[in-house]
Motif scaffolding. Structure first.
Motif, PDB file in Angstrom:
ATOM      1  N   ARG A  63      46.309  22.710  45.396  1.00  0.00           N
ATOM      2  CA  ARG A  63      44.939  23.198  45.225  1.00  0.00           C
ATOM      3  C   ARG A  63      45.009  24.570  44.567  1.00  0.00           C
ATOM      4  N   ALA A  64      44.066  24.833  43.644  1.00  0.00           N
ATOM      5  CA  ALA A  64      44.106  26.080  42.878  1.00  0.00           C
ATOM      6  C   ALA A  64      42.697  26.583  42.612  1.00  0.00           C
ATOM      7  N   CYS A  65      42.608  27.827  42.157  1.00  0.00           N
ATOM      8  CA  CYS A  65      41.367  28.394  41.637  1.00  0.00           C
ATOM      9  C   CYS A  65      41.746  29.559  40.729  1.00  0.00           C
ATOM     10  N   VAL A  66      40.790  29.974  39.887  1.00  0.00           N
ATOM     11  CA  VAL A  66      41.018  31.095  38.980  1.00  0.00           C
ATOM     12  C   VAL A  66      40.193  32.278  39.470  1.00  0.00           C
ATOM     13  N   VAL A  67      40.869  33.425  39.581  1.00  0.00           N
ATOM     14  CA  VAL A  67      40.247  34.641  40.095  1.00  0.00           C
ATOM     15  C   VAL A  67      40.341  35.737  39.034  1.00  0.00           C
ATOM     16  N   PHE A  68      39.280  36.529  38.915  1.00  0.00           N
ATOM     17  CA  PHE A  68      39.321  37.782  38.161  1.00  0.00           C
ATOM     18  C   PHE A  68      39.402  38.903  39.181  1.00  0.00           C
ATOM     19  N   ASP A  69      40.368  39.805  39.014  1.00  0.00           N
ATOM     20  CA  ASP A  69      40.426  40.953  39.914  1.00  0.00           C
ATOM     21  C   ASP A  69      39.295  41.918  39.550  1.00  0.00           C
ATOM     22  N   PRO A  70      39.084  43.000  40.311  1.00  0.00           N
ATOM     23  CA  PRO A  70      37.971  43.909  40.007  1.00  0.00           C
ATOM     24  C   PRO A  70      38.017  44.511  38.604  1.00  0.00           C
ATOM     25  N   ASP A  71      39.195  44.540  37.967  1.00  0.00           N
ATOM     26  CA  ASP A  71      39.306  45.048  36.596  1.00  0.00           C
ATOM     27  C   ASP A  71      39.117  43.971  35.546  1.00  0.00           C
ATOM     28  N   GLY A  72      38.970  42.711  35.965  1.00  0.00           N
ATOM     29  CA  GLY A  72      38.767  41.608  35.034  1.00  0.00           C
ATOM     30  C   GLY A  72      40.018  40.842  34.653  1.00  0.00           C
ATOM     31  N   ALA A  73      41.175  41.204  35.219  1.00  0.00           N
ATOM     32  CA  ALA A  73      42.411  40.463  34.925  1.00  0.00           C
ATOM     33  C   ALA A  73      42.406  39.153  35.711  1.00  0.00           C
ATOM     34  N   SER A  74      42.814  38.081  35.050  1.00  0.00           N
ATOM     35  CA  SER A  74      42.766  36.773  35.699  1.00  0.00           C
ATOM     36  C   SER A  74      44.130  36.344  36.223  1.00  0.00           C
ATOM     37  N   PHE A  75      44.095  35.506  37.250  1.00  0.00           N
ATOM     38  CA  PHE A  75      45.278  34.863  37.805  1.00  0.00           C
ATOM     39  C   PHE A  75      44.813  33.667  38.617  1.00  0.00           C
ATOM     40  N   TYR A  76      45.755  32.783  38.926  1.00  0.00           N
ATOM     41  CA  TYR A  76      45.459  31.619  39.742  1.00  0.00           C
ATOM     42  C   TYR A  76      45.945  31.864  41.164  1.00  0.00           C
TER      43      TYR A  76
END
Length: 158
Positions: free
Chosen positions: A111-124
């Protein structure tokens, strides 16, 4: 007050170039790095170009057939293994992050999701269907290469 979610170690376990691009371009990376590329049919999720080096799966490029991915520029994603994707996604929101793509299942994989940190950088965020030994990042001082990740060692079936 929100519950604290803890984990002993959150390794980066996979590298992937996702998107709704018109064509996969694994040849660039195969020729640049010597990676072998194998196309995997992911059914409704799209096509996956799985990269292998020395017989071990290391990452890939996925062409996703979903409107959620329309308009996203090409990028390389890292997957961070967590104990519970849904709980970690909620915690990320509490900490000022944004859920770009809500938690979803990857058949026979996890199971996964895509997140943007508070600065806008993305990671799964990723929770595997079966828990492997944590992958140790490579150590640039010794050129030690980490073992292949057993979560992605075989192509998931659709």
């Amino acid at each position: 007050m929100a519950a604290t979610v803890t984990a002993p170690f959150a390794p980066s376990i996979w590298n992937e170039k996702p998107g709704n691009q018109a064509a996969l371009k694994p040849d660039f990376y195969s020729q640049l790095f010597g990676w072998k590329s194998t196309d995997v049919d992911m059914g409704p999720m799209g096509t996956y170009a799985m990269f292998q080096q020395s017989g071990q799966s290391q990452g890939g490029i996925v062409r996703v057939k979903s409107p959620e991915w329309d308009g996203l520029p090409p990028y390389w994603a890292i997957y961070v293994q967590v104990d519970n994707v849904d709980a970690r996604a909620e915690r990320a929101k509490e900490l000022g992050g944004t859920i770009a793509i809500p938690p979803f299942d990857i058949p026979n994989t996890g199971r996964a999701c895509v997140v943007f940190d508070p600065d806008g950088a993305s990671f799964y965020l990723f929770t595997p269907a079966r828990l492997p030994e944590p992958r140790v990042p490579s150590d640039s001082r010794t050129n030690r290469v980490p073992p292949a990740n057993p979560v992605f060692s075989t192509a998931p079936s659709a």
